[in-house]
Design a protein around this motif. Structure first.
Motif, PDB file in Angstrom:
ATOM      1  N   VAL A  81       0.822  -1.208   0.000  1.00  0.00           N
ATOM      2  CA  VAL A  81       0.000   0.000   0.000  1.00  0.00           C
ATOM      3  C   VAL A  81       0.855   1.256   0.000  1.00  0.00           C
ATOM      4  O   VAL A  81       0.524   2.243  -0.660  1.00  0.00           O
ATOM      5  CB  VAL A  81      -0.959   0.006   1.214  1.00  0.00           C
ATOM      6  N   VAL A  82       1.992   1.241   0.717  1.00  0.00           N
ATOM      7  CA  VAL A  82       2.780   2.464   0.883  1.00  0.00           C
ATOM      8  C   VAL A  82       4.148   2.427   0.197  1.00  0.00           C
ATOM      9  O   VAL A  82       4.833   3.453   0.163  1.00  0.00           O
ATOM     10  CB  VAL A  82       2.981   2.805   2.370  1.00  0.00           C
ATOM     11  N   TYR A  83       4.551   1.278  -0.366  1.00  0.00           N
ATOM     12  CA  TYR A  83       5.858   1.225  -1.018  1.00  0.00           C
ATOM     13  C   TYR A  83       5.830   0.692  -2.449  1.00  0.00           C
ATOM     14  O   TYR A  83       6.702   1.026  -3.241  1.00  0.00           O
ATOM     15  CB  TYR A  83       6.836   0.366  -0.207  1.00  0.00           C
ATOM     16  N   LEU A  84       4.863  -0.135  -2.779  1.00  0.00           N
ATOM     17  CA  LEU A  84       4.908  -0.794  -4.074  1.00  0.00           C
ATOM     18  C   LEU A  84       3.887  -0.224  -5.052  1.00  0.00           C
ATOM     19  O   LEU A  84       4.214   0.612  -5.875  1.00  0.00           O
ATOM     20  CB  LEU A  84       4.699  -2.304  -3.908  1.00  0.00           C
ATOM     21  N   LEU A  85       2.632  -0.661  -4.953  1.00  0.00           N
ATOM     22  CA  LEU A  85       1.642  -0.319  -5.971  1.00  0.00           C
ATOM     23  C   LEU A  85       0.357   0.249  -5.394  1.00  0.00           C
ATOM     24  O   LEU A  85      -0.649   0.340  -6.088  1.00  0.00           O
ATOM     25  CB  LEU A  85       1.328  -1.561  -6.818  1.00  0.00           C
ATOM     26  N   GLY A  86       0.395   0.636  -4.114  1.00  0.00           N
ATOM     27  CA  GLY A  86      -0.799   1.151  -3.463  1.00  0.00           C
ATOM     28  C   GLY A  86      -1.037   2.618  -3.721  1.00  0.00           C
ATOM     29  O   GLY A  86      -0.270   3.286  -4.431  1.00  0.00           O
ATOM     30  N   PRO A  87      -2.094   3.156  -3.125  1.00  0.00           N
ATOM     31  CA  PRO A  87      -2.459   4.560  -3.354  1.00  0.00           C
ATOM     32  C   PRO A  87      -1.478   5.561  -2.774  1.00  0.00           C
ATOM     33  O   PRO A  87      -1.532   6.744  -3.101  1.00  0.00           O
ATOM     34  CB  PRO A  87      -3.824   4.688  -2.654  1.00  0.00           C
ATOM     35  N   PHE A  88      -0.576   5.102  -1.876  1.00  0.00           N
ATOM     36  CA  PHE A  88       0.317   6.024  -1.180  1.00  0.00           C
ATOM     37  C   PHE A  88       1.781   5.638  -1.353  1.00  0.00           C
ATOM     38  O   PHE A  88       2.117   4.493  -1.650  1.00  0.00           O
ATOM     39  CB  PHE A  88      -0.018   6.055   0.318  1.00  0.00           C
ATOM     40  N   LYS A  89       2.624   6.629  -1.149  1.00  0.00           N
ATOM     41  CA  LYS A  89       4.072   6.425  -1.090  1.00  0.00           C
ATOM     42  C   LYS A  89       4.596   7.088   0.172  1.00  0.00           C
ATOM     43  O   LYS A  89       4.256   8.245   0.466  1.00  0.00           O
ATOM     44  CB  LYS A  89       4.773   7.052  -2.307  1.00  0.00           C
ATOM     45  N   VAL A  90       5.419   6.372   0.924  1.00  0.00           N
ATOM     46  CA  VAL A  90       6.019   6.966   2.110  1.00  0.00           C
ATOM     47  C   VAL A  90       6.946   8.090   1.682  1.00  0.00           C
ATOM     48  O   VAL A  90       7.807   7.909   0.810  1.00  0.00           O
ATOM     49  CB  VAL A  90       6.794   5.914   2.915  1.00  0.00           C
ATOM     50  N   ASP A  91       6.763   9.251   2.272  1.00  0.00           N
ATOM     51  CA  ASP A  91       7.597  10.410   1.966  1.00  0.00           C
ATOM     52  C   ASP A  91       8.964  10.207   2.600  1.00  0.00           C
ATOM     53  O   ASP A  91       9.097   9.583   3.657  1.00  0.00           O
ATOM     54  CB  ASP A  91       6.942  11.679   2.519  1.00  0.00           C
TER      55      ASP A  91
END
Length: 495
Positions: free
Chosen positions: A96-106
């Motif tokens: 969700v937060v590193y690969l293909l999800g809606p978010f990216k960890v800043d």
């Protein structure tokens, strides 16, 4: 009079259709909608839901956590896909937060002071499909079991729980039953996706309800056959110029093509020499440094990026850090090697594990995500340490043969700079299917750039490489990853 009747019927029909369309987006279990995502400021890009589905029996209840992001394009009609993460024991929230999800960890460097943050991912696969992310098996991420004995698992148990989860999930979200459904994943997910897919097929043949509109599956850089996966590393290293012709010839002659299980003294010696030559290479992407994420940590935090490696009985690679717990990536039975032969750092830096831990272990974060408190489900870790996974040496080639000959669509792909599960390994087991090539090896493009190479086989099987990508394609080449997924999920059998 007849005109009035027709108009009335049409009005009723239009109202019914309107209610159906509203239900597609709005209907969900009470309290399941996610209104805020930890570390994110702003409106969510589509409707998001989260919660638990309980599987097992009365004596052994296992509560599997899911995060569901509806499509940003056309949720009423777009396919539904469930993502099965690797590990096993690595949280779906990593996707969700590193690969293909809606978010990216800043990568904000002040996160230890001001908290971790996330931003929208412009290349999320939820741009074109409804995405379910699951923490499985129980003990992974936010998922937990009532009985701690359930933290001792094997693949058949994991797959059975995921299948039961899918059936019960559709009972919670019946409005999505008409949508095409796909099972997708990567890495160790390759040992799960085909099996879960076949369980769905068998359920359909048996008339199991609810009746899922199952269309196919996809795996990337996926473990499939332990012998093929492990033995492909040496030929790949030679092709990439990591070992010399002389060293490769010595390995071939002494090991007879069996590089990882050999007890032949000459083979073992040559393998030790190989590790001295190529052991410090980042196998997840051979062109990247062992750690390619920005640390953002100063000496004043009393944290550092020291990562040491230990090996389990089955050779899984576990990186322990003093700033956020362990990160596990199973090497599918790879030979254990002396610690001195491994690099001091890993692709999984401290902050790669620590940032999402900050997001998902805060009381407010867990509340926003509809996760149980730490006292109930335990501390969230990117990859859990509380599972005991019984490894079974097996090949899943027959599963792929079974599924594709039944007409299910399959998209198999590799980042071509991954040495953990190289494209050579994947292409070797695909050859065992003995399928005719409809379109032979040829480049595929994003814009005017070659994004990789693809082969279209009979029986709806599509294979592709991603040029310059590593073990996790959506992470290393997000633009190409989304574009290929979009083309395939929209029904194309070629790229």
């Amino acid at each position: 009079m007849n005109g009035v009747v027709v108009d009335g019927a049409a009005t009723i029909l239009l109202c019914a259709l309107h209610l159906l369309l509203v239900c597609i987006v709005e209907c969900a279990p009470d309290g399941a909608e996610v209104l805020r995502f930890p570390g994110f400021d702003g409106d969510l890009p589509s409707k998001h839901y989260a919660g638990y589905i309980t599987v097992g029996n009365q004596l052994n209840k296992r509560h599997l956590y899911y995060y569901f992001a509806t499509s940003e394009r056309d949720p009423e009609n777009d396919p539904v896909a469930i993502w099965l993460n690797g590990g096993p024991g690595c949280s779906g929230l990593n996707a969700v937060v590193y690969l293909l999800g809606p978010f990216k960890v800043d990568d904000n460097e002040d996160y230890l002071i001001n908290g971790a943050r996330v931003k929208l991912n412009p290349y999320s696969w939820s741009k074109v499909s409804n995405m379910i992310y699951i923490d499985a098996p129980a003990g992974t991420g936010f998922s937990y079991a009532d009985n701690t004995d359930d933290y001792i698992v094997d693949d058949p148990e994991i797959n059975a729980d995921i299948y039961e989860f899918i059936l019960k999930w559709f009972l919670e979200y019946p409005e999505f039953l008409p949508n095409p459904f796909y099972v997708i994943g990567s890495s160790y997910g390759g040992m799960l996706v085909p099996v879960v897919s076949l369980l769905i097929d068998e359920g359909l043949e048996a008339g199991t309800k609810p009746r899922i509109n199952f269309k196919g599956y996809s795996i990337g850089n996926a473990f499939t056959d332990i012998r093929i996966d492990n033995n492909a590393e040496i030929p790949y290293a030679h092709r990439m110029g990591l070992i010399s012709d002389e060293q490769y010839k010595a390995l071939k002659k002494s090991c007879h093509g069996n590089y990882w299980n050999s007890s032949i003294p000459d083979c073992e010696k040559n393998m030790e020499d190989y590790m001295k030559t190529a052991g410090a290479i980042n196998k997840y992407h051979v062109l990247c440094l062992p750690c390619h994420f920005v640390m953002g940590i100063t000496t004043t935090t009393n944290l550092n990026n020291k990562i040491t490696q230990r090996n389990s009985t089955y050779g899984e690679m576990v990186y322990e850090t003093d700033c956020g717990g362990a990160v596990a990536e199973h090497a599918h039975g790879r030979r254990r090697l002396p610690e001195r032969q491994h690099p001091p750092d890993s692709i999984y830096c401290c902050d790669y594990n620590h940032r999402p831990s900050m997001l998902f272990n805060s009381e407010s974060g867990r509340r926003d995500m509809h996760a149980q408190p730490i006292e109930v489900s335990g501390i969230w870790e990117r990859c859990t340490k509380r599972l005991t996974h019984r490894v079974e040496e097996r090949s899943l080639v027959e599963y792929h043969l079974n599924l594709t000959t039944k007409g299910y669509r399959a998209f198999i792909y590799n980042g071509d700079h991954d040495m953990v599960v190289s494209y050579l390994a994947t292409m070797e087991w695909i050859k065992l299917l003995n399928y005719t090539e409809i379109e032979k090896w040829q480049p595929w493009f994003v814009g005017d750039q070659i994004a990789g190479y693809a082969i279209q086989y009979e029986h709806n099987l599509l294979y592709a490489t991603f040029r310059g990508s590593g073990h996790t394609v959506p992470e290393y080449t997000p633009i190409e990853g989304l574009e290929a997924y979009r083309r395939w999920i929209d029904g194309s059998d070629s790229l």
